[in-house]
Design an enzyme around this catalytic site. Sequence first.
Site, PDB file in Angstrom:
ATOM      1  N   PHE A   1       0.726  -1.111  -0.042  1.00 34.04           N
ATOM      2  CA  PHE A   1       0.037   0.159   0.038  1.00 34.04           C
ATOM      3  C   PHE A   1       0.979   1.402   0.059  1.00 34.04           C
ATOM      4  O   PHE A   1       0.772   1.965   1.025  1.00 34.04           O
ATOM      5  CB  PHE A   1      -0.861   0.131   1.062  1.00 34.04           C
ATOM      6  CG  PHE A   1      -1.776  -1.157   1.501  1.00 34.04           C
ATOM      7  CD1 PHE A   1      -2.958  -1.361   0.509  1.00 34.04           C
ATOM      8  CD2 PHE A   1      -1.503  -2.150   2.145  1.00 34.04           C
ATOM      9  CE1 PHE A   1      -3.760  -2.582   0.779  1.00 34.04           C
ATOM     10  CE2 PHE A   1      -1.969  -3.403   2.399  1.00 34.04           C
ATOM     11  CZ  PHE A   1      -3.414  -3.656   1.720  1.00 34.04           C
TER      12      PHE A   1
ATOM     13  N   CYS B   1      -5.150   3.182   9.890  1.00 31.95           N
ATOM     14  CA  CYS B   1      -5.612   4.574  10.181  1.00 31.95           C
ATOM     15  C   CYS B   1      -7.161   4.421  10.489  1.00 31.95           C
ATOM     16  O   CYS B   1      -7.788   5.590  10.282  1.00 31.95           O
ATOM     17  CB  CYS B   1      -5.381   5.327   8.899  1.00 31.95           C
ATOM     18  SG  CYS B   1      -6.038   4.562   7.458  1.00 31.95           S
TER      19      CYS B   1
HETATM   20  N1  SAH Z   1       1.737   4.367   2.804  1.00 29.16           N
HETATM   21  C1  SAH Z   1       1.135   5.376   2.019  1.00 29.16           C
HETATM   22  C2  SAH Z   1      -0.344   5.484   2.175  1.00 29.16           C
HETATM   23  C3  SAH Z   1      -1.130   4.490   1.904  1.00 29.16           C
HETATM   24  S1  SAH Z   1      -2.926   4.875   1.518  1.00 29.16           S
HETATM   25  C4  SAH Z   1       1.784   6.695   2.196  1.00 29.16           C
HETATM   26  O1  SAH Z   1       2.773   6.777   3.393  1.00 29.16           O
HETATM   27  O2  SAH Z   1       1.866   7.601   1.498  1.00 29.16           O
HETATM   28  C5  SAH Z   1      -3.682   3.416   1.120  1.00 29.16           C
HETATM   29  C6  SAH Z   1      -3.036   2.873  -0.364  1.00 29.16           C
HETATM   30  O3  SAH Z   1      -3.663   1.469  -0.372  1.00 29.16           O
HETATM   31  C7  SAH Z   1      -3.852   4.085  -1.445  1.00 29.16           C
HETATM   32  O4  SAH Z   1      -2.511   4.184  -2.141  1.00 29.16           O
HETATM   33  C8  SAH Z   1      -4.599   2.892  -2.360  1.00 29.16           C
HETATM   34  O5  SAH Z   1      -4.457   3.023  -3.722  1.00 29.16           O
HETATM   35  C9  SAH Z   1      -3.956   1.657  -1.850  1.00 29.16           C
HETATM   36  N2  SAH Z   1      -4.883   0.448  -2.031  1.00 29.16           N
HETATM   37  C10 SAH Z   1      -6.292   0.277  -1.328  1.00 29.16           C
HETATM   38  N3  SAH Z   1      -6.748  -1.052  -1.645  1.00 29.16           N
HETATM   39  C11 SAH Z   1      -5.685  -1.673  -2.206  1.00 29.16           C
HETATM   40  C12 SAH Z   1      -5.426  -3.197  -2.272  1.00 29.16           C
HETATM   41  N4  SAH Z   1      -6.601  -3.719  -2.333  1.00 29.16           N
HETATM   42  N5  SAH Z   1      -4.277  -3.615  -2.931  1.00 29.16           N
HETATM   43  C13 SAH Z   1      -3.414  -2.486  -3.158  1.00 29.16           C
HETATM   44  N6  SAH Z   1      -3.539  -1.319  -2.941  1.00 29.16           N
HETATM   45  C14 SAH Z   1      -4.457  -0.748  -2.322  1.00 29.16           C
END
Ligand code: SAH
Length: 385
Positions: A220, A328
């Site tokens: 993520f 979060c």
């Molecule tokens: N770690 C990042 C924030 C993550 S926010 C930072 O510090 O900037 C959550 C992220 O999860 C988003 O970018 C979204 O696109 C992604 N996401 C949501 N569901 C997902 C899934 N099933 N598989 C992969 N990514 C996913």
Amino acid sequence: MKVSRRGAERLRGGHVWVYRSDIVAADGVPPGALVNVADERGKSLGTALYSSSSQIAIRMISPATVGNLPGLLRERIQAAIAYRERVVRNTDAYRVVFSEADFLPGLIVDRYNDLLSLQVLTQAMDSETVRQTVVSELSERLKPAAIAERADPRIRALEQLPARPSGLIQGEKSSTVFSMNSIRFHYAALEGQKTGAFLDQRENYAAAAQYARGEALDVFCYQGGFALHLAQHCSRVTGVDSSRPALEVAEKNATLNGPEIEWIEANAFDLLRDYADAGRQYNTIVLDPPAFAKSKRNLETALRGYKELNLRALKMLRPGGILVTCSCSYHVSQPMLLEVLAEACRDIHKNLRILENRTQAKDHPMLLAVPETAYLKCVISTISY
Ligand code: SAH
């Protein structure tokens, strides 16, 4: 406006919200009004902003009577800026105003170097006078090159506010480069689904980087916040996200800073299952999923999701490996997240040592009396055997 005994007790306890069910009467009160709040006996409890549509009917802005709202807004903004001057280090990007946590309910302001991004979440903050006061105070104090507004159509509809486009409300510059912990990031105020960075993780990036080593996986990864920090200490970094636009910015951020990072567009659940089944191993894994528990109702499903992710990550960590696991979701408390981790460890007979039990960066203040303001958990741990 009178509130019930339960509502009054809540406010006396220091909370700033009263739910609609605790309002005694609100007939004829216009949307977004500034209201004097009293208990059922008529004893004053302070001043609040009213919403005619939200379940949170009033949000307190002062325990006193407020005669001059623009004056109070200016004071609150000055106090918010002064607080950041004391607690924010190593960055030119941070949250300047965080709604209730800065006693400015319904207003969020982020700074990205020379740009400000503003979000209005409530009827009261959407009024023309309030907007003008806020923009004028922010401009005077912070002298940004431009101010952009990020309008969230879903939030505006829920708050029964007229649709409004996102866009620049002052100045002409809409993109910039900001830095956190000496790492640089692109920011484009008017692009993307969720523009901007996850500023609340800034201190956790630096903390995670202290322990990171070897081969790292940032799951993520969004625009690469953790991955770029890990790359300073790791031999190889892979970032995974399901959003292609986010990964495109991540790649541009990597180019800006130098390191080579592998970005994979995938569903994290599928990828972790495949990688774990294939016996892949890592020294450092970061899990920073979106909020799974948006409400209490889906808490159980959310906890299952967290467990699955953590279980697969733990399987892939080498002895001595580092796991950085985040949540979060306000509804997932820190003890719940630790319990999920403990269960995952029991399932695969591994032992975790907690290195740090962390939370959101200090520019996202947490009010003791308003537990909802504390939402981010970041547990850094290591596999002891
Ligand atoms: N770690 C990042 C924030 C993550 S926010 C930072 O510090 O900037 C959550 C992220 O999860 C988003 O970018 C979204 O696109 C992604 N996401 C949501 N569901 C997902 C899934 N099933 N598989 C992969 N990514 C996913």
